[in-house]
Design an enzyme around this catalytic site. Structure first.
Site, PDB file in Angstrom:
ATOM      1  N   LYS A  79       0.852  -1.198   0.000  1.00 30.33           N
ATOM      2  CA  LYS A  79       0.000   0.000   0.000  1.00 30.33           C
ATOM      3  C   LYS A  79       0.886   1.246   0.000  1.00 30.33           C
ATOM      4  O   LYS A  79       1.935   1.266   0.652  1.00 30.33           O
ATOM      5  CB  LYS A  79      -0.898  -0.052   1.243  1.00 30.33           C
ATOM      6  CG  LYS A  79      -1.966   1.031   1.312  1.00 30.33           C
ATOM      7  CD  LYS A  79      -2.860   0.793   2.538  1.00 30.33           C
ATOM      8  CE  LYS A  79      -3.941   1.824   2.694  1.00 30.33           C
ATOM      9  NZ  LYS A  79      -4.814   1.551   3.863  1.00 30.33           N
ATOM     10  N   SER A 154      -9.747   1.493   2.881  1.00 32.48           N
ATOM     11  CA  SER A 154      -8.856   2.279   2.039  1.00 32.48           C
ATOM     12  C   SER A 154      -7.838   1.430   1.277  1.00 32.48           C
ATOM     13  O   SER A 154      -7.277   1.893   0.283  1.00 32.48           O
ATOM     14  CB  SER A 154      -8.114   3.317   2.887  1.00 32.48           C
ATOM     15  OG  SER A 154      -7.300   2.678   3.844  1.00 32.48           O
ATOM     16  N   SER A 178      -9.851  -0.994   7.009  1.00 31.17           N
ATOM     17  CA  SER A 178      -9.299  -0.849   5.657  1.00 31.17           C
ATOM     18  C   SER A 178      -8.574  -2.051   5.078  1.00 31.17           C
ATOM     19  O   SER A 178      -8.253  -2.056   3.894  1.00 31.17           O
ATOM     20  CB  SER A 178      -8.353   0.340   5.616  1.00 31.17           C
ATOM     21  OG  SER A 178      -9.115   1.504   5.502  1.00 31.17           O
TER      22      SER A 178
HETATM   23  N1  GLN Z   1     -13.286   3.544   6.342  1.00 38.37           N
HETATM   24  C1  GLN Z   1     -12.722   3.962   7.577  1.00 38.37           C
HETATM   25  C2  GLN Z   1     -12.485   5.439   7.593  1.00 38.37           C
HETATM   26  O1  GLN Z   1     -12.750   6.043   6.603  1.00 38.37           O
HETATM   27  C3  GLN Z   1     -11.469   3.199   7.876  1.00 38.37           C
HETATM   28  C4  GLN Z   1     -10.266   3.666   7.164  1.00 38.37           C
HETATM   29  C5  GLN Z   1      -9.044   2.862   7.489  1.00 38.37           C
HETATM   30  O2  GLN Z   1      -9.126   1.797   8.111  1.00 38.37           O
HETATM   31  N2  GLN Z   1      -7.896   3.376   7.118  1.00 38.37           N
HETATM   32  O3  GLN Z   1     -12.076   5.994   8.550  1.00 38.37           O
END
Ligand code: GLN
Length: 476
Positions: A79, A154, A178
């Protein structure tokens, strides 16, 4: 079966047995990337040259009969918020679009030391804020299973890179789901281990007390194998104490399905969950019972507040973390400014996308002198109540089972408000709030799009989640 469809442990085996070379393996992945990535938009950087060089080095090492690392024969994507020395690290933001990392993250170093082949850096929501990769400066990553849908987020690029057969394994990060949610959307296994298992050194911080590196792959065994390599305490990350329960032999100490007491949060009964997700969870419950597990609903009151607490606390950590992107230390700098104030304002206005700005503003508001008592302090207390409430459940149950996401992968064309998007994280954010681990395993429901169920173990009992996941894998 095509070579690129195999799991990482399978390609490793073939390589170690002399049935394939790493060069032909990397070339096969690169062919897929060249054919499909223009459409799917998975990679921010394809490390073609580096991957081929590493493959050649491994082929020669094997030829000479030299010792090979634990990751030899496994191709990995990373990532784009995890540092790889001398490679772009954009966090999918305009702010860092030209930023080249001067050093390796600890996880990257561990992979390299174990002879992994890193094939590239993959797309994500900007600074990991989002659930779809739609907040990425580089645009959305399409879901390889159904390209009209998002790959999740994400770590959507991580999931898509494995699902599209561009590599066998991917590293993602998980602050509120994510790793697990994109794994579920793309039909993969994804695990975020307990907080403090894996070093965050060299990983761009979103919310430090929530962030954790996780692994996505095609099988539980692959995920477990890579986590066992990444786990370990680190002097450069004081919150990282390691996690022995991720070691491979620990799985035998976990309970088999037939001896499990499983808790399902009863919010599942009333929450708006898509039919195929409900069906998949019910099938999972039925299978577990048929194997002798005791499955029951439990009331976890604090779950009603999980999304609110999460967003207050996470934004409270995001705002100060984002302050380092000021046009001076890192990355983007506005072209026109006449004083330091204007430099900050223009750089940050132009460099950040809407979702990041929204969170900085909310975070700054709730952390301000006037409001922190009302919001941040109260939420911190609620976080502790939640930990206590979950611990009570774990007194009498071995794992908690719930859907990973209430929906299957969402159509790219569907517009959702921020709050609608946040609500979809109901089942994943509690895991980060209480600091435990969580694994998403694909379960089939008739011929639906991929669905994931999530297994949540007690903190630092990640071996229990892995064992149960292994026993469910392929059986539902
Ligand atoms: N979807 C969640 C957020 O927007 C989690 C994001 C993540 O785990 N980086 O905060």
């Amino acid at each position: 079966m095509n070579l690129t469809q195999k799991t990482g442990l399978e390609t490793r085996e073939l390589f170690l047995n002399g049935e394939i070379t790493c060069t032909e393996l990397v070339e096969a992945y690169l062919e897929n990337i060249k054919r499909d990535d223009e459409d799917l938009n998975v990679f921010v950087t394809v490390m073609e040259k580096e991957a081929l060089e590493k493959a050649k080095e491994l082929d020669e090492k094997r030829e000479r009969g030299e010792a090979l690392g634990k990751m030899a024969g496994i191709v990995v994507s990373i990532k784009d918020n995890i540092a790889v020395k001398d490679v772009l690290m954009t966090c999918s933001s305009k702010m860092l679009a030209n930023f080249v990392s001067p050093y390796d993250a600890v996880v990257t170093r561990k992979l390299k030391d174990a002879d992994a082949i890193i094939i590239g850096k993959v797309n994500m929501d900007e600074f990991a804020m989002g659930s779809s990769t739609k907040t990425s400066y580089f645009g959305v990553t399409k879901n390889p299973v159904d390209p009209t849908r998002v790959s999740g987020g994400s770590s959507g690029g991580s999931a898509a890179s494995v699902a599209a057969d561009f590599c066998a394994v991917s590293l993602g990060t998980d602050t509120g789901g994510s790793v697990r949610q994109p794994a579920a959307f793309c039909g993969l296994v994804g695990m975020k281990p307990s907080h403090g298992s894996i070093s965050r050194y060299g990983v761009a911080s979103m919310a430090n007390t929530f962030d954790q590196v996780g692994v996505l792959a095609k099988s539980v065994d692959d995920v477990h194998y890579v986590l066992s390599i990444l786990e370990g305490s680190d002097v450069r990350d004081a919150t990282c104490i390691g996690n022995e329960s991720l070691q491979l032999d620990k799985i035998d100490e976990a309970k088999p399905l037939g001896e499990l007491k499983v808790a399902i949060p009863d919010i599942f009964k009333t929450f708006d969950v898509q039919d195929e997700v409900r069906g998949a969870l019910e099938n999972t419950m039925a299978y577990m019972k048929s194997q002798g597990a005791e499955v029951e609903f439990v009331n976890i009151e604090s779950l009603d507040l999980a999304i609110a607490i999460y967003h207050i606390l996470v934004n409270g950590e995001i705002a100060p973390n984002m302050s380092r992107y000021d046009g001076i230390n890192y990355g983007y700098i506005a072209e026109d400014y006449s004083n330091i104030e204007e430099l900050y304002v223009r750089t940050r206005s132009e460099g950040f996308g809407t979702e990041v700005k929204r969170r900085i503003m909310i975070g700054s508001y709730i952390m301000s002198m006037d409001h922190s008592k009302e919001y941040f302090d109260q939420s911190l207390k609620m976080r502790h109540c939640m930990i206590e409430e979950f611990n009570n459940v774990f007194e009498t149950h071995d794992i908690i089972l719930c859907p990973t996401s209430p929906t299957v992968a969402v159509p790219i064309a569907r517009d959702m408000t921020p709050v609608q998007t946040y609500m979809l994280d109901l089942f994943t954010v509690p895991v980060n709030l209480i600091g435990t681990g969580g694994i998403s395993v694909p379960v089939r429901f008739e011929d639906s799009l991929p669905v994931g169920v999530q297994i949540i173990p007690k903190k630092s009992n990640d071996h229990q989640a892995l064992r149960t996941a292994k026993e469910l894998e392929g059986n539902i």
